[in-house]
Design an enzyme around this catalytic site. Structure first.
Site, PDB file in Angstrom:
ATOM      1  N   ASN A   9      10.374  16.223 -26.994  1.00 46.09           N
ATOM      2  CA  ASN A   9      10.735  17.526 -27.574  1.00 46.09           C
ATOM      3  C   ASN A   9       9.861  17.853 -28.783  1.00 46.09           C
ATOM      4  O   ASN A   9      10.358  18.204 -29.850  1.00 46.09           O
ATOM      5  CB  ASN A   9      12.216  17.552 -27.983  1.00 46.09           C
ATOM      6  CG  ASN A   9      13.135  17.345 -26.797  1.00 46.09           C
ATOM      7  OD1 ASN A   9      12.951  17.953 -25.747  1.00 46.09           O
ATOM      8  ND2 ASN A   9      14.118  16.473 -26.947  1.00 46.09           N
ATOM      9  N   ARG A  60       2.574  18.618 -34.503  1.00 40.38           N
ATOM     10  CA  ARG A  60       3.652  17.907 -35.200  1.00 40.38           C
ATOM     11  C   ARG A  60       3.597  16.421 -34.897  1.00 40.38           C
ATOM     12  O   ARG A  60       3.831  15.582 -35.781  1.00 40.38           O
ATOM     13  CB  ARG A  60       5.014  18.481 -34.801  1.00 40.38           C
ATOM     14  CG  ARG A  60       6.185  17.892 -35.594  1.00 40.38           C
ATOM     15  CD  ARG A  60       7.429  18.746 -35.472  1.00 40.38           C
ATOM     16  NE  ARG A  60       8.536  18.175 -36.221  1.00 40.38           N
ATOM     17  CZ  ARG A  60       9.525  17.453 -35.677  1.00 40.38           C
ATOM     18  NH1 ARG A  60       9.519  17.236 -34.370  1.00 40.38           N
ATOM     19  NH2 ARG A  60      10.499  16.967 -36.416  1.00 40.38           N
ATOM     20  N   ARG A  96      13.987   9.795 -33.000  1.00 42.65           N
ATOM     21  CA  ARG A  96      12.901   8.953 -32.481  1.00 42.65           C
ATOM     22  C   ARG A  96      12.714   7.697 -33.325  1.00 42.65           C
ATOM     23  O   ARG A  96      12.146   6.711 -32.844  1.00 42.65           O
ATOM     24  CB  ARG A  96      11.596   9.751 -32.435  1.00 42.65           C
ATOM     25  CG  ARG A  96      11.708  11.062 -31.649  1.00 42.65           C
ATOM     26  CD  ARG A  96      10.473  11.928 -31.817  1.00 42.65           C
ATOM     27  NE  ARG A  96      10.690  13.291 -31.382  1.00 42.65           N
ATOM     28  CZ  ARG A  96      11.197  14.259 -32.134  1.00 42.65           C
ATOM     29  NH1 ARG A  96      11.537  13.990 -33.398  1.00 42.65           N
ATOM     30  NH2 ARG A  96      11.361  15.473 -31.661  1.00 42.65           N
ATOM     31  N   LYS A 103       7.999  10.227 -18.091  1.00 43.42           N
ATOM     32  CA  LYS A 103       6.757  10.840 -18.574  1.00 43.42           C
ATOM     33  C   LYS A 103       6.049   9.941 -19.582  1.00 43.42           C
ATOM     34  O   LYS A 103       4.830   9.739 -19.498  1.00 43.42           O
ATOM     35  CB  LYS A 103       7.049  12.190 -19.207  1.00 43.42           C
ATOM     36  CG  LYS A 103       5.785  12.869 -19.728  1.00 43.42           C
ATOM     37  CD  LYS A 103       6.092  13.848 -20.835  1.00 43.42           C
ATOM     38  CE  LYS A 103       4.819  14.249 -21.562  1.00 43.42           C
ATOM     39  NZ  LYS A 103       5.099  15.098 -22.721  1.00 43.42           N
ATOM     40  N   ASP A 134       5.688  16.890 -16.986  1.00 48.33           N
ATOM     41  CA  ASP A 134       6.688  17.516 -17.841  1.00 48.33           C
ATOM     42  C   ASP A 134       6.903  18.932 -17.321  1.00 48.33           C
ATOM     43  O   ASP A 134       6.374  19.311 -16.265  1.00 48.33           O
ATOM     44  CB  ASP A 134       6.259  17.503 -19.304  1.00 48.33           C
ATOM     45  CG  ASP A 134       4.916  18.185 -19.536  1.00 48.33           C
ATOM     46  OD1 ASP A 134       4.389  18.831 -18.610  1.00 48.33           O
ATOM     47  OD2 ASP A 134       4.382  18.076 -20.657  1.00 48.33           O
TER      48      ASP A 134
END
Length: 418
Positions: free
Chosen positions: A227, A232, A282, A326, A345
């Site tokens: 996500n 980033r 994460r 993935k 994805d």
């Protein structure tokens, strides 16, 4: 303080190997989401870390040019950045992180199968001394300007015509990282014959190849991709390295670090630190995966997955916290030599339905395991054993940041028709 090297400041101080731009385009390969640690430090110049050293890369039409920087002495790093930036606490395995990184760097050099120099330790080659003397010339201004794939032969060039053992080691590392023994031109021809859509896209997006990254760096970087978006992710990986990785050098106020060891990632207190650095949920996946590898498999386990089948490697990776299909396929493709791996994805799903088979995943609102498997098998059947490489060309071509290249190609075609 050292500065980022620029080719226009004096090409005689650089090294290069023969590599046509059709075989490698740095602006695409280093900026398309395979690795998240390369910066464009001057126009057409990319700086990052490979095998425990900092490199600046640039290219001309038929040559790949590189500059490597010596690591700064620890005392100098501590003086410039403060003791808080130098991570030398025990890792929990009876050795410091710096020692672990140096050992891993040594193993990395052995992986490219280069022979010892036979020189006494501490002896510096003439060409390396010349490069160090030439650093005062460095400026920061931009420049003015299939299965059985055939092996590409590269010519090595060193300053003053000298080829030291260090040159050969560096060039071996570079060729290994970019997998330059694989003929991309031959693969493009195979894919173009099998796939008219690929042929059209490949006219603009030449030179897109797969990196052969360090498996540890690749795994934990892609755990951060959930996500998320490329810019980033790059920031997160940079902060991770700055806080937990061994410092290498500083160029124009920019610090460069080793990627953290498994011991550093698994250490007590790392999860809350990563949350402070913006990793969110994460953070838990990073620390738990590192601990699971150390406790159940050992520090060399990730590299050992290069020697098993694609299915075995993917299955093993998916047992780690935060590693889905993935992420496992990305690690297999970009660090474990599994060229048939096709990461899927929602973006790739859209490409598959729009440009290939609209029935793929029809009726599904989300990317289920069955849809994921069907898309991967569709592309493997179409493109063959290097399907993951072909998939990356289309993925790259669909990124918003590269849409200007399509517009430029259309203008060129119109000009040729006149």
């Amino acid at each position: 303080m050292s500065r980022h090297a620029v080719l226009s400041a004096g090409a005689s101080l650089w090294r290069s190997i023969s590599c046509p731009s059709a075989e490698l385009r740095l602006d695409l390969v280093l900026n398309c989401g395979q690795s998240f640690r390369w910066r464009e430090t001057s126009e057409g110049h990319w700086t990052g870390v490979i095998a425990g050293r900092v490199w600046t890369l640039t290219q001309t039409q038929d040559r790949l040019w590189y500059w490597t920087y010596p690591s700064e002495p620890r005392e100098e790093r501590e003086t410039e950045r403060g003791a808080d930036c130098v991570k030398t606490e025990p890792t929990g395995e009876g050795e410091t992180q710096g020692v672990t990184n140096r050992r891993e760097e040594k193993r990395g050099a052995e992986r490219v199968k280069t022979e010892p120099t036979g020189e006494k330790e501490g002896v510096t080659s003439y060409t390396e001394k010349k490069r160090r003397r030439g650093r005062e010339l460095i400026k920061t201004e931009p420049m003015g300007e299939g299965d059985g794939a055939r092996e590409v032969k590269t010519e090595e060039v060193s300053p003053q015509g000298e080829g030291s053992e260090q040159d050969r080691k560096e060039q071996a590392i570079l060729r290994d990282y970019f997998q330059l023994s694989v003929s991309l031109g031959e693969l493009y021809e195979q894919w173009s014959r099998a796939d008219p859509h690929f042929k059209q896209v490949s006219e603009t997006f030449t030179g897109v190849r797969i990196l052969r990254q360090d498996p540890r760096e690749c795994l934990f970087s892609f755990i951060c991709t959930s996500n998320n978006h490329i810019s980033r992710i790059s920031g997160m990986v940079q902060r991770l390295c700055e806080r937990l990785g061994e410092p290498l050098c500083q160029l124009d106020q920019t610090p460069y670090h080793q990627f953290p060891t498994l011991q550093a990632l698994a250490a007590p207190g790392v999860e809350p630190l990563l949350r402070e650095l913006g990793f969110g949920y994460r953070a838990r996946f990073v620390t738990q995966s590192a601990r699971q590898i150390l406790e159940q498999q050992g520090p060399d386990w990730l590299e050992s997955l290069r020697d098993v089948t694609f299915e075995e490697a993917r299955s093993a990776l998916r047992k780690l916290p935060g590693v889905g299909a993935k992420v496992a396929d990305c690690v297999c493709l970009m660090s474990l030599d599994k060229a048939e791996s096709v990461p899927v994805d929602t973006h790739v799903w859209q490409i598959a339905r729009r440009d290939y088979a609209s029935q793929l995943g029809a009726g599904h609102k989300s990317l289920t395991d069955r849809v994921y498997h069907d898309i991967g098998d569709h592309f493997r059947k179409l493109w063959g054993p290097y399907a993951g490489w072909a998939h990356s060309v289309l993925f790259c071509a669909d990124l918003k940041k590269f849409q200007n290249l399509k517009a430029e190609e259309q203008v060129k075609k119109k000009g040729r028709k006149r």
